[in-house]
Design a protein around this motif. Structure first.
Motif, short mmCIF file in Angstrom:
data_model
loop_
_atom_site.label_atom_id
_atom_site.label_comp_id
_atom_site.label_asym_id
_atom_site.label_seq_id
_atom_site.Cartn_x
_atom_site.Cartn_y
_atom_site.Cartn_z
N GLU A 140 77.77 -16.04 33.09
CA GLU A 140 76.72 -16.21 34.09
C GLU A 140 75.73 -17.29 33.67
O GLU A 140 75.31 -18.13 34.47
CB GLU A 140 75.99 -14.88 34.32
N LEU A 141 75.35 -17.26 32.40
CA LEU A 141 74.41 -18.28 31.89
C LEU A 141 75.00 -19.68 32.01
O LEU A 141 74.30 -20.62 32.38
CB LEU A 141 74.04 -17.97 30.43
N LYS A 142 76.28 -19.81 31.71
CA LYS A 142 76.94 -21.12 31.84
C LYS A 142 76.89 -21.60 33.30
O LYS A 142 76.56 -22.76 33.55
CB LYS A 142 78.40 -21.04 31.39
N ARG A 143 77.23 -20.72 34.23
CA ARG A 143 77.24 -21.10 35.64
C ARG A 143 75.84 -21.50 36.10
O ARG A 143 75.67 -22.48 36.80
CB ARG A 143 77.74 -19.94 36.50
N ILE A 144 74.84 -20.70 35.72
CA ILE A 144 73.46 -20.98 36.12
C ILE A 144 73.01 -22.34 35.57
O ILE A 144 72.30 -23.08 36.24
CB ILE A 144 72.52 -19.85 35.66
N GLN A 145 73.47 -22.67 34.39
CA GLN A 145 73.06 -23.91 33.72
C GLN A 145 73.94 -25.09 34.11
O GLN A 145 73.69 -26.21 33.72
CB GLN A 145 73.10 -23.68 32.20
N SER A 146 74.97 -24.86 34.91
CA SER A 146 75.94 -25.85 35.40
C SER A 146 76.92 -26.30 34.32
O SER A 146 77.49 -27.38 34.41
CB SER A 146 75.27 -27.06 36.06
N LEU A 147 77.13 -25.47 33.32
CA LEU A 147 78.15 -25.76 32.31
C LEU A 147 79.52 -25.37 32.86
O LEU A 147 79.64 -24.39 33.60
CB LEU A 147 77.89 -24.97 31.03
N PRO A 148 80.57 -26.08 32.48
CA PRO A 148 81.91 -25.65 32.91
C PRO A 148 82.28 -24.32 32.26
O PRO A 148 81.83 -24.01 31.16
CB PRO A 148 82.82 -26.78 32.43
N ASP A 149 83.08 -23.54 32.95
CA ASP A 149 83.49 -22.24 32.43
C ASP A 149 84.19 -22.35 31.08
O ASP A 149 84.09 -21.45 30.25
CB ASP A 149 84.42 -21.53 33.43
N ASP A 150 84.90 -23.45 30.84
CA ASP A 150 85.64 -23.58 29.58
C ASP A 150 84.81 -24.23 28.46
O ASP A 150 85.34 -24.53 27.40
CB ASP A 150 86.95 -24.36 29.80
#
Length: 188
Positions: A140-150
């Motif tokens: 969730e933190l990655k998505r919120i921060q616009s980081l790729p899932d991988d």
């Protein structure tokens, strides 16, 4: 670097500018907390701008909010863009127009629910984070921060979440980099 010890965290920005002075890039992009632009911190903000100028860069600073750059969170940071003096004129810029190098804000914001669509959850992590007070998963933190899932992070949950929290959101930085490329570098 050159063996010089950085005394404290406040010195890091000036160490960054010292290195930039040594390598002389055409453009410098830097960021810091929005709080630099108000109150007593304004003196530090002015010192940063003066240092850019002292090392030969025309500088402009602006507070940007990540939610206007495709990020599903409000995250305000002050960005400094320094254009080397000899490049400013070649790019068709001057002290009145250099502020135009910042990207245009997007008119729409991304709701959190849209950022989390199709996210695959780690059931063990969810159980661990929901035993007490619900915390956001690393996904969730990655998505919120616009980081790729991988995007790979090492360490324990606290270390990973802290690293994510300290990052400039990639989509925000991409908007700034694209704007600098199109409005400065492509023009020279």
């Amino acid at each position: 670097s050159d063996g010089k010890m950085v005394e404290n965290i406040e010195d890091l920005f000036f160490e960054f500018l010292r290195v930039a002075d040594d390598i002389r890039p055409k453009v410098i992009i830097a960021e810091n907390v929005k709080g630099l632009t108000i109150g007593e911190a304004k003196e530090y903000f002015n010192k940063i701008q003066n240092t850019f100028e002292d090392i030969g860069y025309d500088v402009v600073a602006k507070v940007l909010d990540s939610r206007y750059f495709g990020i599903s969170q409000t995250r305000t940071r002050v960005f400094f863009i320094g254009v080397r003096n000899d490049i400013t004129e070649k790019a068709g810029l001057n002290f009145m127009t250099i502020g135009n190098v910042f990207p245009q804000e997007l008119p729409d914001v991304v709701p959190l629910k849209d950022a989390l669509i199709d996210l695959e959850y780690d059931e063990q992590e969810v159980k661990y984070l929901t035993d007490k007070l619900r915390k956001l998963t690393i996904g969730e933190l990655k998505r919120i921060q616009s980081l790729p899932d991988d995007f790979k992070l090492t360490g324990k949950w606290n270390q990973k979440s802290e690293r994510i929290g300290r990052m400039v959101p990639p989509l925000m930085m991409k908007a700034i980099a694209d704007s600098v490329y199109n409005k400065v570098l492509k023009e020279i």
